[in-house]
Design an enzyme around this catalytic site. Sequence first.
Site, PDB file in Angstrom:
ATOM      1  N   THR A  11      51.309  32.990  31.151  1.00 21.14           N
ATOM      2  CA  THR A  11      49.950  32.526  30.874  1.00 21.14           C
ATOM      3  C   THR A  11      49.726  32.194  29.414  1.00 21.14           C
ATOM      4  O   THR A  11      48.645  31.742  29.029  1.00 21.14           O
ATOM      5  CB  THR A  11      48.910  33.572  31.319  1.00 21.14           C
ATOM      6  N   ILE A  13      50.696  30.382  25.521  1.00 20.19           N
ATOM      7  CA  ILE A  13      50.833  28.993  25.079  1.00 20.19           C
ATOM      8  C   ILE A  13      52.246  28.466  25.314  1.00 20.19           C
ATOM      9  O   ILE A  13      52.429  27.292  25.654  1.00 20.19           O
ATOM     10  CB  ILE A  13      50.420  28.880  23.598  1.00 20.19           C
ATOM     11  N   ARG A  35      48.002  39.215  34.386  1.00 21.85           N
ATOM     12  CA  ARG A  35      46.990  38.521  35.196  1.00 21.85           C
ATOM     13  C   ARG A  35      47.429  37.069  35.359  1.00 21.85           C
ATOM     14  O   ARG A  35      46.918  36.162  34.687  1.00 21.85           O
ATOM     15  CB  ARG A  35      45.613  38.610  34.526  1.00 21.85           C
ATOM     16  N   ASP A  49      52.958  44.736  34.855  1.00 24.42           N
ATOM     17  CA  ASP A  49      52.877  45.210  33.478  1.00 24.42           C
ATOM     18  C   ASP A  49      54.296  45.453  32.988  1.00 24.42           C
ATOM     19  O   ASP A  49      55.048  46.235  33.593  1.00 24.42           O
ATOM     20  CB  ASP A  49      52.056  46.507  33.430  1.00 24.42           C
ATOM     21  N   LYS A 113      58.516  34.536  11.750  1.00 22.83           N
ATOM     22  CA  LYS A 113      58.514  35.896  11.201  1.00 22.83           C
ATOM     23  C   LYS A 113      59.941  36.435  11.108  1.00 22.83           C
ATOM     24  O   LYS A 113      60.183  37.429  10.424  1.00 22.83           O
ATOM     25  CB  LYS A 113      57.620  36.816  12.041  1.00 22.83           C
ATOM     26  N   TYR A 145      61.089  41.161  16.326  1.00 22.82           N
ATOM     27  CA  TYR A 145      61.939  40.065  16.791  1.00 22.82           C
ATOM     28  C   TYR A 145      63.394  40.515  16.869  1.00 22.82           C
ATOM     29  O   TYR A 145      64.124  40.154  17.797  1.00 22.82           O
ATOM     30  CB  TYR A 145      61.850  38.876  15.845  1.00 22.82           C
ATOM     31  N   MET A 180      47.515  33.563  19.756  1.00 17.35           N
ATOM     32  CA  MET A 180      48.026  32.820  18.608  1.00 17.35           C
ATOM     33  C   MET A 180      47.865  31.331  18.889  1.00 17.35           C
ATOM     34  O   MET A 180      48.759  30.705  19.445  1.00 17.35           O
ATOM     35  CB  MET A 180      49.495  33.160  18.353  1.00 17.35           C
TER      36      MET A 180
END
Length: 354
Positions: A11, A13, A35, A49, A113, A145, A180
């Site tokens: 869900t 981006i 969800r 989850d 990052k 990361y 984000m």
Amino acid sequence: MSYSALIVGATGIVGQNLAARLVADGWVVHGLARRPRREGHGALPIAADLLDAEGLRTALAGIRPSHIYFCSWMRMATEAENCRVNGAMVRNVFAALPAPGLIRHAALTTGLKHYLGPFEAYAQGGGVQTPFREEMPRLPIANFYYDQEDALFEAASRHGFSWSVHRPSTIIGHAVGNAMNMGSTLAVYASLCRETGRPFVFPGSPNQWHGLTDVTDARQLARHLHWAGTTAAARNQDFNIVNGDLFRWKQLWPDLATWFGIEAAPYPEAALSLDEMLAEDSRVWTTMAARHGLAEPDIHRVASAWHTDADLGRPVECVTDMSKSRRAGFTDYQYTPDSFFDLFARLRSERLIP
């Protein structure tokens, strides 16, 4: 050859745009999220989850994908917690799959990052150098990361599949409720300025205003993920992924203003906080939504100013090298102004901005 994918974080981006790309190419795609939803991209929804190992095992009991794409993360209070939780999420998925030996390829999306450091020390080190190149060593600090990568490498070694790691710059693309999302955030900001008469002033650092930078269109990232998962030259490699052009905000900012029918304000030569500027605008946005018949009256569902502050506030130029992907055969390119204008047009067509 037939392909089936499990997108972890379907869900977001990245996940939404990747699902649309793979479905359009004929893949069977399962989209995992807490969800999940199917509308807009065609992925078959799976609700789970990632921190609930037993629940995850039950949810994935019938899933045997050829490809796995990790496009999910969870923000915690400290980087130590980020490392623990986000590394566990990757490990839990591989542990829950009933037939991990059938996986051909797994991809992980991280970001800059990797080179700039975590939120706690973002771009604060004195040794940041551009252009960012994949052969640069890891920073000597905790970074979730790195924990995600290590979990991926361990699973790939154990089960015998190939892997790829994808490092986009700031991602520009369509996703409602994403944590984000600079493109949507700037669209909300510009819409508020037009509605209220406030100046449309660039809120970022002088380094970002005057210096070179780049972004990653979510559609470009989806093409890159698809390419790496089906190309032998991309196996077991880490890759930067950006649009392929460079820009300066002081050149692009007036064009963004023009799209919204407003003027760009003079830059104050100092960083501001967009998060603070929009902090009291929840009621203003709700009123605007009612006046213009917008689909989302909650400003926090369409704007994530805190993250936009982090990206626009970088105290360094951000130039990301794409040579490794080019040499391996990925030649796609995305014109950056269109990344913004295409997004703005879609947001308006879906009544998410006036």
